[in-house]
Design a protein around this motif. Structure first.
Motif, mmCIF file in Angstrom:
data_model
loop_
_atom_site.group_PDB
_atom_site.id
_atom_site.type_symbol
_atom_site.label_atom_id
_atom_site.label_comp_id
_atom_site.label_asym_id
_atom_site.label_seq_id
_atom_site.Cartn_x
_atom_site.Cartn_y
_atom_site.Cartn_z
ATOM 1 N N THR A 106 13.271 -77.432 13.888
ATOM 2 C CA THR A 106 12.061 -77.463 13.064
ATOM 3 C C THR A 106 10.979 -78.182 13.855
ATOM 4 O O THR A 106 11.259 -79.185 14.531
ATOM 5 C CB THR A 106 12.322 -78.239 11.754
ATOM 6 O OG1 THR A 106 13.433 -77.650 11.083
ATOM 7 C CG2 THR A 106 11.117 -78.205 10.829
ATOM 8 N N ASN A 107 9.757 -77.674 13.780
ATOM 9 C CA ASN A 107 8.648 -78.349 14.463
ATOM 10 C C ASN A 107 8.249 -79.609 13.720
ATOM 11 O O ASN A 107 8.222 -79.626 12.492
ATOM 12 C CB ASN A 107 7.422 -77.441 14.534
ATOM 13 C CG ASN A 107 7.645 -76.300 15.505
ATOM 14 O OD1 ASN A 107 8.382 -76.440 16.483
ATOM 15 N ND2 ASN A 107 7.037 -75.158 15.209
ATOM 16 N N GLY A 154 15.306 -79.973 17.374
ATOM 17 C CA GLY A 154 14.423 -78.891 17.784
ATOM 18 C C GLY A 154 14.508 -77.606 16.976
ATOM 19 O O GLY A 154 14.002 -76.578 17.414
ATOM 20 N N ILE A 173 14.267 -81.773 13.104
ATOM 21 C CA ILE A 173 13.180 -81.987 14.058
ATOM 22 C C ILE A 173 13.742 -82.518 15.378
ATOM 23 O O ILE A 173 13.443 -81.996 16.458
ATOM 24 C CB ILE A 173 12.133 -82.967 13.477
ATOM 25 C CG1 ILE A 173 11.429 -82.311 12.286
ATOM 26 C CG2 ILE A 173 11.115 -83.380 14.534
ATOM 27 C CD1 ILE A 173 10.607 -83.258 11.438
#
Length: 715
Positions: free
Chosen positions: A46-47, A44, A41
């Motif tokens: 993975t949302n 960036g 995350i």
RNA sequence: GCGCGAUUAGCUCAGUUGGUAGAGCAACCCGUUUACACCGGGAAGGUCGCAGGUUCGAGUCCUGCAUCGCGCACCA
């Protein structure tokens, strides 16, 4: 042909060399931090609001290396995790290490034995410390093996089952259950292993066929049969079936005097329908302290119970002249004495029966009545049954749901006390006078309500008491930071033999502690057997270690061999030929890449209609393949892509493309080959992570990210 | 004793809601033409355990039987 003649990356030497590649690739993955969804995350890939996907690894025992079964477990879970990670989900796979209470203590005791030492000569504290050090040391080997298989688990979250926070939480659970009246102190018959000096659950015992002598003795007006004369000192009840016509003249409660081992005794007649009229003479005397069946009869009729054999297997004072003798030696002497007194009627020389033995040392179990902690299972099992019946937990294969239900409908109270050092201490106090038990988390109680002195319980928990809470504990419970995101977990993947040992307990504890299901899906794998489909065992000498196989064939090849053709719940015959086949497959893919990359660059982005059909065919395959993975048909997904890559893409499409001559058609075809190559490498990544990551670093591609976190191919 | 599963090509096994049998390995024949001999091409191989039933149609659904495997329980 000399590889230097090919105008491609010099790394693409043929053949593919897994040994050189795998360690290097794993380090790149681990250094990237992407096994941790938080890092995904942060960077960036993975949302933050992506769907969570969680697997809790069944913690391998920290006392040794991985076996082939672990290889399968790790492979299946890694495939699932990698797939969901590539799909853009917050994929978390939490690794663990199990202190494996009884098991580890046995491993360590064997070590002590070899050194001529014994745990019974050591202080509990010293023993604990030694086993702790031994386990922490062994744990590293286990972890190294997990890495060799390619497991993309989040090492930063690794949990050990004896971590202080885990111990504390497990003890709190005990306290909560005690207060909720779900745990009680009970005088019940337990399975006692005289060698290991501990009680065992039914699941830790086995039945073994043994041939013994079966004796008939005169007992007052009756003839009784027994295989265990050494338990008979205190027998003062004879039991027969109420419908047995041979004994119709005797009534329940009648008393008589019988000459017995150490003189005359007064005996009472009991009628009970649990007696098998066909067996022996249809009459038996009972020893409630040392037999489950006799114990039940004694409880039913409220009969006296007396201990005959101590916890080391020696006869107590009730045995008179035999006091202090070990039962193994006393039997023959007792028979001899009864014979001399004229009470021996006859002997069956070869009586075959099944005897309960310790599953580790095969010592014959001596049932003993012991004061232990028990969990009331019925109310807990009821809730577990409800969520499964409501379809909230799905089983793969589905027939295991039946087994789960059967188990939940037929629970018996669970003895959680173990007399071993290597485990989580039970935070309890026992009254020395009246034997009442109290939960005492803070170690503050000193006096019983009866006025007696309270003594600390020295027992530890059955491992499954803590393992049962593992979906929560592994996520840091009672800290809810991860629990709120990742629990209930997505899938529990483990060996089918754990369908009753472990799965129900996790369901029960998650419902009890958090009012949640522990997992949505349960995937149960079968055993990994040798190539003749025989169970691997040390005594047969057919044990194959996954690491040895990886050394020879590579991790990707082993992974494929473990997965292809292996349906859930079914045992697998693992042969070297099979693994070799997938080693060849790895090399095939390697060479496919060499070939495609050695072709001339396309002159533009055009793709003609012929080639569009090839792409369409491939996309359809990937859609189908994706669905198979999604629905846990990994065995089928792997086979499909194998077949496509080798026999469709390589044998037909590549061969045919060699014949294309027109410059435009050639360019179109090269675009197509690159598209398919790039996407099947992606799609194959969960199954063959090392090879595909290595190729990904070589092929031309738009996305410069590690394949580990690249987007799943989709139409 | 109770329960679960299996029975398909020589071996290991697939066959997802019933629509004329599939893969890998092994064995056989042929073949080194721009990746790969850790390779390619080709051919062969099965009354889908047995007997009934449902259906236009059954490897697939139902009943019974047989054999094998596994689990649980267990005799004093």
């Amino acid at each position: 042909m000399n590889p230097k003649d090919i105008n491609i990356d010099p790394k693409l030497l043929s053949p593919y060399n897994p040994a050189e590649t795998e360690a290097r690739i794993y380090k790149i993955w681990e250094d990237s931090g992407f096994f941790n969804p938080d890092v995904c995350i942060e960077k960036g890939v993975t949302n933050a609001d992506a769907k969570p996907f969680t697997i809790i690894m069944p913690p391998p025992n920290a006392n040794g290396r991985l076996h082939a079964g672990h290889g399968l477990v790790m492979t299946l879970q890694d495939i699932m995790t990698r797939y969901h990670r590539m799909k853009g989900e917050k994929a978390l796979w939490v690794p663990g290490a199990d202190h494996a209470g009884f098991e580890t203590q046995i491993v360590y005791e064997r070590k002590l034995e070899k050194e001529g030492r014994s745990r019974f000569d050591m202080s509990p504290e010293d023993l604990y410390k030694e086993i702790y050090n031994f386990t922490i040391e062994s744990k590293q080997f286990m972890e190294a093996d997990v890495r060799r298989i390619g497991a993309s688990c989040d090492w930063s979250r690794e949990k050990f089952t004896l971590d202080p926070t885990v111990v504390k939480t497990v003890q709190q659970t005990f306290d909560k259950m005690f207060k909720d009246d779900l745990i009680y102190r009970g005088d019940r018959i337990v399975n006692w292993c005289a060698k290991h000096q501990t009680s065992l659950s039914d699941l830790e015992t086995e039945f073994k066929e043994k041939a013994d002598k079966f004796y008939y003795f005169e007992y007052g007006p009756f003839t009784i049969g027994t295989a265990r004369p050494e338990t008979k000192f205190g027998d003062k009840y004879v039991v027969m079936h109420p419908d047995d016509k041979r004994y119709a003249q005797y009534r329940h409660g009648d008393k008589f005097t019988a000459e017995w081992i150490n003189g005359p005794i007064e005996a009472t007649i009991i009628k009970d329908d649990s007696i098998d009229m066909e067996f022996g003479t249809g009459v038996m005397t009972i020893t409630p302290w040392h037999s489950n069946v006799d114990f039940d009869i004694a409880i039913k009729h409220n009969l006296d119970k007396e201990q005959i054999i101590d916890f080391k297997g020696k006869l107590l004072p009730i045995a008179g002249e035999f006091e202090g003798q070990h039962i193994s030696k006393a039997r023959a002497l007792i028979v001899e004495k009864l014979d001399k007194k004229g009470l021996l009627v006859k002997v069956d020389e070869a009586y075959k029966h099944n005897v309960k033995v310790c599953y580790k040392c095969e010592t014959v179990i001596e049932p003993q009545i012991k004061d232990q902690w028990f969990v009331k299972m019925a109310p807990l099992a009821k809730r577990a049954l409800e969520v499964v019946e409501a379809g909230k937990i799905k089983f793969y294969p589905s027939n295991y749901e039946k087994i789960f239900k059967y188990w939940m409908e037929n629970t018996i109270d669970w003895n959680i006390s173990r007399q071993i050092i290597w485990g989580i201490p039970i935070p309890a106090k026992i009254c020395e006078k009246c034997k009442k038990g109290y939960s005492d988390l803070e170690d503050t109680l000193t006096t019983c309500e009866c006025g007696g002195n309270l003594k600390k319980d020295t027992d530890t928990f059955d491992t499954w008491f803590s393992s049962g809470q593992w979906t929560l504990l592994a996520l840091g419970y009672p800290d809810l930071k991860d629990v709120n995101i990742y629990h209930p977990t997505s899938v529990m993947e483990t060996g089918a033999d754990l369908i009753f040992k472990w799965i129900p307990r996790m369901v029960i504890f998650a419902l009890y502690l958090k009012d949640e299901i522990a997992f949505k899906d349960v995937y149960l794998n079968g055993m990994v057997n040798d190539e003749k489909n025989q169970k691997m065992s040390k005594s047969k000498g057919n044990v194959i270690s996954p690491v040895e196989l990886i050394d020879v064939y590579g991790a990707d090849a082993l992974r494929m061999a473990l997965v292809v053709g292996n349906t859930p719940g079914t045992d697998l015959a693992l042969s070297k030929d099979k693994i070799k086949g997938y080693k060849n497959f790895a090399n095939k893919i390697w060479n496919i890449t060499r070939f495609v990359l050695s072709n001339p660059e396309p002159i533009n982005n055009e793709i003609n209609d012929t080639d569009k059909k090839l792409i369409e065919e491939f996309d359809l395959l990937i859609a189908d393949y994706t669905k198979d993975i999604e629905e846990y048909r990994l065995y089928m997904a792997a086979e499909k892509i194998y077949h496509y890559v080798w026999h469709r893409f390589a044998d037909e499409i590549l061969e045919e493309s060699k014949l294309v001559e027109d410059a435009n058609a050639k360019s179109s075809r090269q675009n197509t080959l690159l598209y398919i190559l790039e996407n099947f490498i992606k799609a194959l990544h969960p199954f063959m992570p090392f090879l595909t990551e290595e190729l990904w670093s070589i092929i031309l591609r738009s996305d410069k990210q590690l394949l580990l976190v690249s987007a799943w191919p989709k139409k």
